[in-house]
Every structure is written in C-alpha cells, then in structure tokens.
Enzyme design. Sequence first.
Site, PDB file in Angstrom:
ATOM      1  CG  ASP A 180      -0.204  -0.203   2.532  1.00 25.75           C
ATOM      2  OD1 ASP A 180       1.040  -0.350   2.516  1.00 25.75           O
ATOM      3  OD2 ASP A 180      -0.859  -0.232   3.594  1.00 25.75           O
ATOM      4  CG  HIS A 181       3.416   2.461   3.014  1.00 24.55           C
ATOM      5  ND1 HIS A 181       2.461   1.662   3.569  1.00 24.55           N
ATOM      6  CD2 HIS A 181       3.738   3.372   3.974  1.00 24.55           C
ATOM      7  CE1 HIS A 181       2.212   2.072   4.802  1.00 24.55           C
ATOM      8  NE2 HIS A 181       2.976   3.111   5.070  1.00 24.55           N
ATOM      9  CG  ASP A 237       2.195   1.621   9.244  1.00 22.75           C
ATOM     10  OD1 ASP A 237       2.764   1.955   8.191  1.00 22.75           O
ATOM     11  OD2 ASP A 237       1.448   2.382   9.894  1.00 22.75           O
ATOM     12  NE  ARG A 293       2.992   9.682  12.223  1.00 19.50           N
ATOM     13  CZ  ARG A 293       3.359   8.415  12.262  1.00 19.50           C
ATOM     14  NH1 ARG A 293       3.912   7.859  11.202  1.00 19.50           N
ATOM     15  NH2 ARG A 293       3.214   7.720  13.363  1.00 19.50           N
ATOM     16  CB  SER A 314       7.495   6.190  10.863  1.00 16.52           C
ATOM     17  OG  SER A 314       7.923   4.970  10.350  1.00 16.52           O
ATOM     18  NE  ARG A 332       9.499   6.160   8.205  1.00 14.64           N
ATOM     19  CZ  ARG A 332       9.071   7.350   7.780  1.00 14.64           C
ATOM     20  NH1 ARG A 332       9.922   8.317   7.531  1.00 14.64           N
ATOM     21  NH2 ARG A 332       7.798   7.591   7.574  1.00 14.64           N
TER      22      ARG A 332
HETATM   23  C1  MIC Z   1       4.076   6.581   8.212  1.00 15.56           C
HETATM   24  O1  MIC Z   1       2.895   6.907   8.273  1.00 15.56           O
HETATM   25  O2  MIC Z   1       5.010   7.319   8.581  1.00 15.56           O
HETATM   26  C2  MIC Z   1       4.415   5.209   7.665  1.00 15.56           C
HETATM   27  C3  MIC Z   1       5.057   5.401   6.357  1.00 15.56           C
HETATM   28  O3  MIC Z   1       3.238   4.477   7.495  1.00 15.56           O
HETATM   29  C4  MIC Z   1       5.318   4.528   8.683  1.00 15.56           C
HETATM   30  C5  MIC Z   1       5.890   3.261   8.229  1.00 15.56           C
HETATM   31  C6  MIC Z   1       7.054   3.428   7.326  1.00 15.56           C
HETATM   32  O4  MIC Z   1       7.847   4.355   7.488  1.00 15.56           O
HETATM   33  O5  MIC Z   1       7.195   2.586   6.440  1.00 15.56           O
HETATM   34  C7  MIC Z   1       4.663   4.274  10.044  1.00 15.56           C
HETATM   35  O6  MIC Z   1       3.783   4.972  10.415  1.00 15.56           O
HETATM   36  O7  MIC Z   1       5.127   3.394  10.789  1.00 15.56           O
HETATM   37 FE1  SF4 Z   2      -0.035   4.913   5.024  1.00 23.57          FE
HETATM   38 FE2  SF4 Z   2       1.271   5.653   7.239  1.00 23.57          FE
HETATM   39 FE3  SF4 Z   2      -0.181   7.396   5.848  1.00 23.57          FE
HETATM   40 FE4  SF4 Z   2      -1.385   5.504   7.183  1.00 23.57          FE
HETATM   41  S1  SF4 Z   2      -0.151   7.158   8.059  1.00 23.57           S
HETATM   42  S2  SF4 Z   2      -1.872   6.149   5.109  1.00 23.57           S
HETATM   43  S3  SF4 Z   2       0.006   3.801   6.966  1.00 23.57           S
HETATM   44  S4  SF4 Z   2       1.656   6.359   5.159  1.00 23.57           S
END
Ligand code: MIC
Ligand code: SF4
Length: 643
Positions: free
Chosen positions: A64-65, A119, A379, A535, A537
């Site tokens: 999905d990312h 995630d 965010r 995140s 990550r």
């Molecule tokens: C995000 O919203 O920052 C992400 C991208 O979903 C991350 C995961 C990632 O960095 O792959 C998260 O929230 O953990």
């Molecule tokens: Fe995707 Fe993270 Fe954004 Fe949710 S907050 S839509 S998991 S990138």
Amino acid sequence: MGLTLTEKILSAHLVEGEMVKGTEIGIKIDQTLTQDATGTMAYLEFEAMGVPRVKTERSVAYIDHNTLQNGFMNMDDHRFIGSVAKKHGIYFSRPGNGICHQVHLERFGVPGKTLIGSDSHTPTGGGIGMIAIGAGGMDVAVAMGGGTYYITCPKVVKVELTGKLQPWVAAKDIILEVLRRLSVKGGVGKVMEYCGEGVKTLSVPERATITNMGAELGATTSIFPSDEITREFLKAQGREEVYTPLAADEDAVYDEVVEINLSELVPMAACPHSPDNVKTVDEIGPMKIDQVCIGSCTNSSLMDMMKVAYILKGKTVHPDVSLSIAPGSKQVLSMLAENGALADMLEAGARVLESACGPCIGMGQSPNSGGISLRTFNRNFEGRSGTADGHIYLVSPELAAVSALTGVLTDPRTLGEMPDFELPEKFLVNDNMIVPPAPEEEMDSVEILRGPNIKPFPTSEAMPKDIDAKVSLKVGDNITTDHIMPAGAKILPLRSNIPEISKYCFAVCDESFHDRALEMGKSIIIGGSNYGQGSSREHAALAPLYLGVKAVITKSFARIHMANLINAGIVPMTFANEADYDKIDQDDELRIENIADQIASGENIKVTDVTKNFTFECTVNFSERQKEMLYAGGLLNYTKNNS
Ligand code: MIC
Ligand code: SF4
C-alpha cells in the site's frame, strides 16, 4: 478490583513478566501485519530466522505504501513480499486492495486478539477492541516466528466520552482534542481506553479514526470496547462469528482520566508542523488554501467518503484548489462506484487516486511551494508532503470537502442540516485481491523472487568495551522518524537498500550528516525530548547503524524508535540532568568507558566530554533481555547467539 479492557486482553496474552506497570512484559501475538515499505526488511529478517511457516493465527502482508512504480525497485519488492508470503504461510493483499489498516479492520481484525504491525498506525485495530500495536519490522518477524513480543506494561488512561457530536463535527475532532490536551508526548507508556456513554454514538470507522491517530500521542495503543456497534460492523462485513463482547469492568481502576464532552467539540485543525498544534477553525480564520487531500488510514472509510461525496455533489472544486481523494480500500472504492458517489466526486473535479497511502507518505501530490494543504491524514511533519516549505493542516473529511469548494478554510457546520449517514447493512465483500498462502505441502516449490534492489541488511558488532566517538549531530526536541529517515517517492524505493537509503539520513536537518558520519566512522547523536516520534520504520535505526552510530543520547525517546535502536544494537541513553544537553556540541568527543559493565551495574552511565573536559550522567532503563541484546549488538545477533 476490576480490570480495564487493556489489562484483560494483555493478561490473557501474558507469557512473561507480571502485570506491573512500567516493567517489561512479554505477550503472545495472535496476528501480524506488514506493509511494503517496512515489509521487505521484515521478511528478510524473517527469512534469516529460518522458520518455515508463520506460527501466528493470521499474518497478512499488504502492499500500500510504495505503489508509485517509477523504476523497477518497488515492483521488485512487491514480488519479493508476495513470494515470501506464499511460501511461509502469510496472506498477501495485492496492490490496489487498499491501505493495510483499513483492510485489516474490514477483513481480518478480531476483538480481543493481539496484533502487531510494522507500521505505527496498527492501533487502528483498537476500533474493534483489539490490542493492536505498532512495532519495528524485526519485532514483527520474531512474532511471525512464534516469538514473544515485549512491551513496557502500560498505564491505562480512561478517556470518558459523554454527549454526542454536533452535526458536521467529526471523530477527527475528538482525536484532535485529545492531542490538543495531551500533546505528541502525552501518551508515551500508556494505552488510551475509550469508555462512557459517548462511545455508543460512534460507529466502528469513527472509532478507528480515533485509535489510528492515537499513534500521534506516542501511546502504546488505543482501544474501544467491543459492543453491539462492533457486532453490526462485523456482521456487515460477513464476519459476525468473530464477534465477542468486551469491556472494562465497572469498577476498573485507571491511572488517569480524561473527560471529553462530545457535544462541546467544534471543528478543528492541527496546524503546521505537528499533530498537536491544534486550533479551532474560528481561531485559524478563513485562510486561503491551495490543496485538499482526502484519504489515508485515518479517514478513508466508506462513511467518510459518503460524506465527502454528499458535500461535493453537484458542485465544482474551487478553481484555485487541487482536490485529490484516495478511498481506503477496494471495498470502499467499489462501493462508491456502485452507489454513484464516485461519479459525484469525479464530476465535482476530484482527482481520484488508487486505494493506497499516496500523498500521506509523499508519494505524489506534493503541494506547491509555500502551499497550504488541508489533509485528512494523521501527520503534518515538516517536509513529509514532499514540499519542504509546504504547510499541512490536518482536518476532518467534512471540513476538507467543504473547503475544497470554497477555497478557504471553512467550518463544515455552515452546510446546515446533516443527513443521517449510516453504515450499510452489508459491505461489498470480495477478497479476490487477497492471495492465500500455498498449502504447507507445496511451500517448498515456491520460489522467492529477489530483485537487484534487495541488499543484505547491515551487520552489527557486539558491544565494544569502551565507546570513544564524536558527536556527529545534535538535534532539538520532537525529532520525527521523517527527519531521521525521510520517506517520499524518491527515497521509499530504497527501503530494501540500506547503503543507498543512508545517503538521505537526517537530510532534512543537515545534508552533510551522511558524509560526516561516514568519515567519523563511529559517532554519537545528541537529541532533545521525544526523539524518534512517528513512524515504526526501523530504517531510522538501520541507517544510523550503517553510518556507524553507536549511541544516541537524548532527553527522552519515543517508544517504537527506542525499541528499534536496541534491536539494531545502538545504545539509547537519556540525560540524567537535562541541563547537560546544552553543554554538548556537534564534534565534541565523548568517551564511555566499560559500557557493558556500566549498563550491567544498573547505575547511571558516566559519559565524559573529552573536548570540554566534563563528565555527565545518563540513565538507562533496560530489561535483562534488552541488555543482552545490546551486548550482542542487536536482536539478530542475540537471536543467533541463543539458537
Ligand atoms: C508513516 O505513516 O510514517 C508510515 C510510512 O506508514 C510509517 C511506516 C514506514 O515508514 O514505512 C509508520 O507509520 O510506521
Ligand atoms: Fe499509510 Fe502511514 Fe499514511 Fe497511514 S499514516 S496512510 S500507513 S503512510
């Protein structure tokens, strides 16, 4: 003494430790999820563990990312994840099927079960009464292999909801109110448990908006009871059989109480650049806007989309505004197509995107320079949109849609009467984009598809006797993982290539960091409070590891990032006296003698600033398991040593 719902579920899953708040506990994990930006690493780690079949009740790999395929890399990674999933007993949600949290809630979540996901927004599952926690990829890999997941036994905060939302005031406004009151650090070490009469007025998707964005509080997770409303939702998903009623005991004892009267809430927005910088629409005023993005795992449910379509129907998006909409899942998008709402959106001028994270993670739709963008996301960290000087405001879908029409920030209550938006009695259920794993007897014949983008992860060494290293970077408070390891269309395809992605480490704060850290060979980072928020990550730990970072000293850490640092074998320490933070500068040489002995002693760690000739103390609060991991140089070495 009665129990909170959190305590009930955690104690039913307890495999190590005791339910003593603040101490480490080990819990059994029933379900896992991964997404593609963290999944490639997680599955490489899973493969390294040598477990043939996942041992969870349900593990799902979502794509999905990284769905913008501007080069071979992302699709290579998707194929790798798909093949690992097929071989090792994991369900595979194909690209186009939707955002992991939305789909998991619709198709897999089960009240009372534990879920960890690579995630940070995994707590979305709390909307149906799960204990759902965001974790680093390595922790998810371990859980898939049947291993225990460790957390600090959390405090439980009762969020007592009374009253009922006024028309056009949204679930998003509830979580914005919680963030306004508690801040992005307010939930650290805590589970937010929602109760009270007001809970009965909220549908499952609304609850999920709240638990999803509870991640922005730094909370371990958030949870709602599982009640008749949950049953109705599961029934409409054709999964009534997984329903169990769950709630806290009447006499449950909570560590803190937050009271919110829903009737008093008004539409709000989180202003740049933090989800807790919350103001009411009146306070902000009729600000001119350039862009509106509707979607993300926070606000992309059918109910959200139906409200948006209702507002847009028969109108045209303001000429100065670009509106994009990404429905959260194939189920949502198909239902919008079937009931005509999609046509209403398209006719109004919305740019409809595929069901994926998209703009939320900087995968396209970056705003114009200096642009003001209203987003229904969770965010708004600086630069995350892909435009360094973009101004992102986090708002409800209702507020976003009406503002897209007027071109200025607009109170949705100006729309007048609100029709009743009800969940359908039956969702469109078609799991054709979820590929089940190969049967056990066929797994050996499944070939793993490994593209050239996939590089081995960095190795870490056992803890040295002393750490003598310079400060390669000093940063302030609330540094996010988007600062440490930015995402976006250009960088995300490098998630399975640590040497390459490391070139962007801290680039938002200081472009010279990469070269300097490599030149220093080994170094230490100094940070302020809530370091590593955001995140899950693990790249925000693996890239520093690759660049030789041995320790990070801060005023405080965010939960998942701290766990990721330990998993990577980097020592996280906090200043015993915060005033010492001011005395240290970049390039100072620090010396930590006999670090392992100091950690083992349980006393404060003594660090000498050789450049400035003074010694300061740091506190560490490691469990025995974490100490062993750090001595071994991280979770993988620790696991190898113990197997
Ligand atoms: C995000 O919203 O920052 C992400 C991208 O979903 C991350 C995961 C990632 O960095 O792959 C998260 O929230 O953990
Ligand atoms: Fe995707 Fe993270 Fe954004 Fe949710 S907050 S839509 S998991 S990138």
